[in-house]
Enzyme design. Structure first.
Site, PDB file in Angstrom:
ATOM      1  N   TRP A   1       0.828  -1.200   0.000  1.00  0.00           N
ATOM      2  CA  TRP A   1       0.000   0.000   0.000  1.00  0.00           C
ATOM      3  C   TRP A   1       0.866   1.255   0.000  1.00  0.00           C
ATOM      4  O   TRP A   1       0.519   2.253  -0.627  1.00  0.00           O
ATOM      5  CB  TRP A   1      -0.905   0.003   1.241  1.00  0.00           C
ATOM      6  N   HIS A   2       2.022   1.207   0.662  1.00  0.00           N
ATOM      7  CA  HIS A   2       2.879   2.389   0.754  1.00  0.00           C
ATOM      8  C   HIS A   2       3.517   2.752  -0.583  1.00  0.00           C
ATOM      9  O   HIS A   2       3.863   3.921  -0.796  1.00  0.00           O
ATOM     10  CB  HIS A   2       3.981   2.165   1.797  1.00  0.00           C
ATOM     11  N   GLY A   3       3.708   1.797  -1.462  1.00  0.00           N
ATOM     12  CA  GLY A   3       4.319   2.120  -2.743  1.00  0.00           C
ATOM     13  C   GLY A   3       4.356   0.921  -3.660  1.00  0.00           C
ATOM     14  O   GLY A   3       4.408  -0.231  -3.215  1.00  0.00           O
TER      15      GLY A   3
END
Length: 412
Positions: free
Chosen positions: A336-338
């Site tokens: 989700w972060h990248g």
């Protein structure tokens, strides 16, 4: 429009007195929606398309879910089973729609890049074209908030918002739109449904929170990033002291950046009489890995706990299943972060850290005899080294940094 820029200060200086005049009238919500859309469109007017689309779809589906769940039980089981399947279908449609938007904008390039790599290995003469569109700012935040809302309606833990206007403000409320916190319907929607009173204490407390966040973001994070970028941009050129210092400083840079921006969001909302949830609670004072995630990015950590980890089974099916669920949750959190394998690996490293310390942290010896400072130093050291995978430009670069920290010279 970013909080630390001159356009935002002008924007808020115009908006705030108008808001104070309308905060107890029917104009309050239309004003907040217009302000939120102007705030978002300042970055790019095209960003409004997925925002408005997700808002309308989830508002409509939430209504269908509420009707489905609220139907009285029938005499036979067949209708109940049919109604249950229909509720599942509506919920699945909402989740698939939101995740589809996220995948299209955030992960299409990542998928294309990896497919091309596989095709190259298999000597297939085809190249998947890279998408040419940009990722809308804040997309991940408002989509997770929308998903949580529809799941809460399905579970019956939140009341569906009947006003499309109020729901649109819930999704797009400008202080939390770009970087959270990811609010729950039970906290934010009641504050939007009713008129608010803004006291002098709200203004001074909100301004204080904003100033602290502004200092963390501008004076600390944006200053530390200069050194971190220099070292992490070419890690092979630096020895252990510089690499270790850059890693240490990045741990603080990312904390000051994330927490500073959400502090500014909380401060702005508080000045408007609205209280957003605390998102960071001194995470580097954590005494265990679980404690760290209860303190770091709290709105995101609790979202993955409630909507991913627990639905997967949580810790209800034995140790092996618990570790599996924890691993999947952490990997998805990393992704989700990248859209890069470094983020996936970062999530996996944290999962392994939880595996390695979970049983130890439950022992009486660890809880009672190990000093709190020793626990805090251990957790911080682990988290700091794990940040290498988060910040490095590639897995190869992360490995280079780790190896050189422990093997290169100390002449720098």
């Amino acid at each position: 429009m970013l909080f630390q820029t001159l356009p935002f200060f002008i924007f808020f200086a115009i908006l705030y007195p108008v808001y104070l005049l309308t905060k107890e009238t029917r104009l309050r919500l239309p004003l907040l929606l217009a302000a939120s859309y102007v705030f978002y469109a300042w970055l790019s007017p095209l960003y409004l398309i997925p925002l408005a689309y997700a808002t309308l779809v989830d508002y409509f589906i939430a209504g269908r879910i509420e009707k489905c769940v609220a139907q009285p039980p029938s005499a036979g089981g067949a209708m109940n089973h049919s109604r249950g399947r229909l509720c599942h279908l509506w919920l699945a449609l909402s989740i698939v729609n939101d995740l589809g938007i996220l995948a299209f904008f955030k992960y299409a390039g990542f998928v294309a890049e990896n497919l091309n790599l596989v095709f190259s290995w298999l000597h297939i003469p085809y190249t998947v074209p890279q998408p040419g569109f940009l990722l809308p700012a804040g997309l991940s935040f408002y989509l997770l908030q929308s998903i949580g809302y529809t799941i809460d309606i399905y579970r019956g833990t939140a009341q569906r918002e009947k006003s499309l206007l109020a729901y649109a403000v819930f999704v797009s409320f400008f202080p939390r739109l770009l970087a959270g916190p990811i609010e729950r319907a039970g906290n934010l929607l009641p504050q939007l449904r009713q008129s608010v009173r803004v006291s002098g204490r709200d203004f001074t407390d909100g301004l204080s929170i904003f100033v602290v966040g502004y200092f963390k973001k501008v004076a600390l994070a944006d200053y530390l990033v200069l050194y971190v970028n220099k070292v992490y941009g070419a890690p092979e050129e630096f020895q252990a002291p510089a690499l270790l210092l850059a890693t240490f400083l990045f741990a603080w840079q990312i904390y000051f950046d994330f927490s500073g921006y959400t502090d500014m969001a909380r401060g702005i909302a508080r000045m408007m009489g609205i209280r957003l949830m605390l998102n960071f609670n001194n995470p580097y004072l954590a005494t265990s890995m679980g404690d760290f995630w209860r303190r770091w990015h709290i709105s995101l950590s609790s979202w993955f706990r409630d909507y991913v980890y627990i639905p997967l089974g949580g810790n209800r099916a034995g140790k092996l299943a618990t570790y599996r669920n924890l691993f999947l949750t952490m990997v998805l959190s990393g992704l989700w972060h990248g859209a890069a394998w470094t983020f996936v690996l970062w999530g996996a490293v944290h999962a392994l850290g939880n595996f390695a310390t979970r049983e130890l942290e439950r022992t009486e010896t660890y809880r009672q005899r190990v000093p709190a400072l020793a626990k805090q130093l251990f957790v911080f050291a682990f988290v700091m080294l794990a940040w290498i995978f988060f910040r490095a430009q590639s897995i190869g670069a992360a490995w280079t940094i780790l190896v050189r920290i422990f093997t290169s010279g100390w002449a720098d």
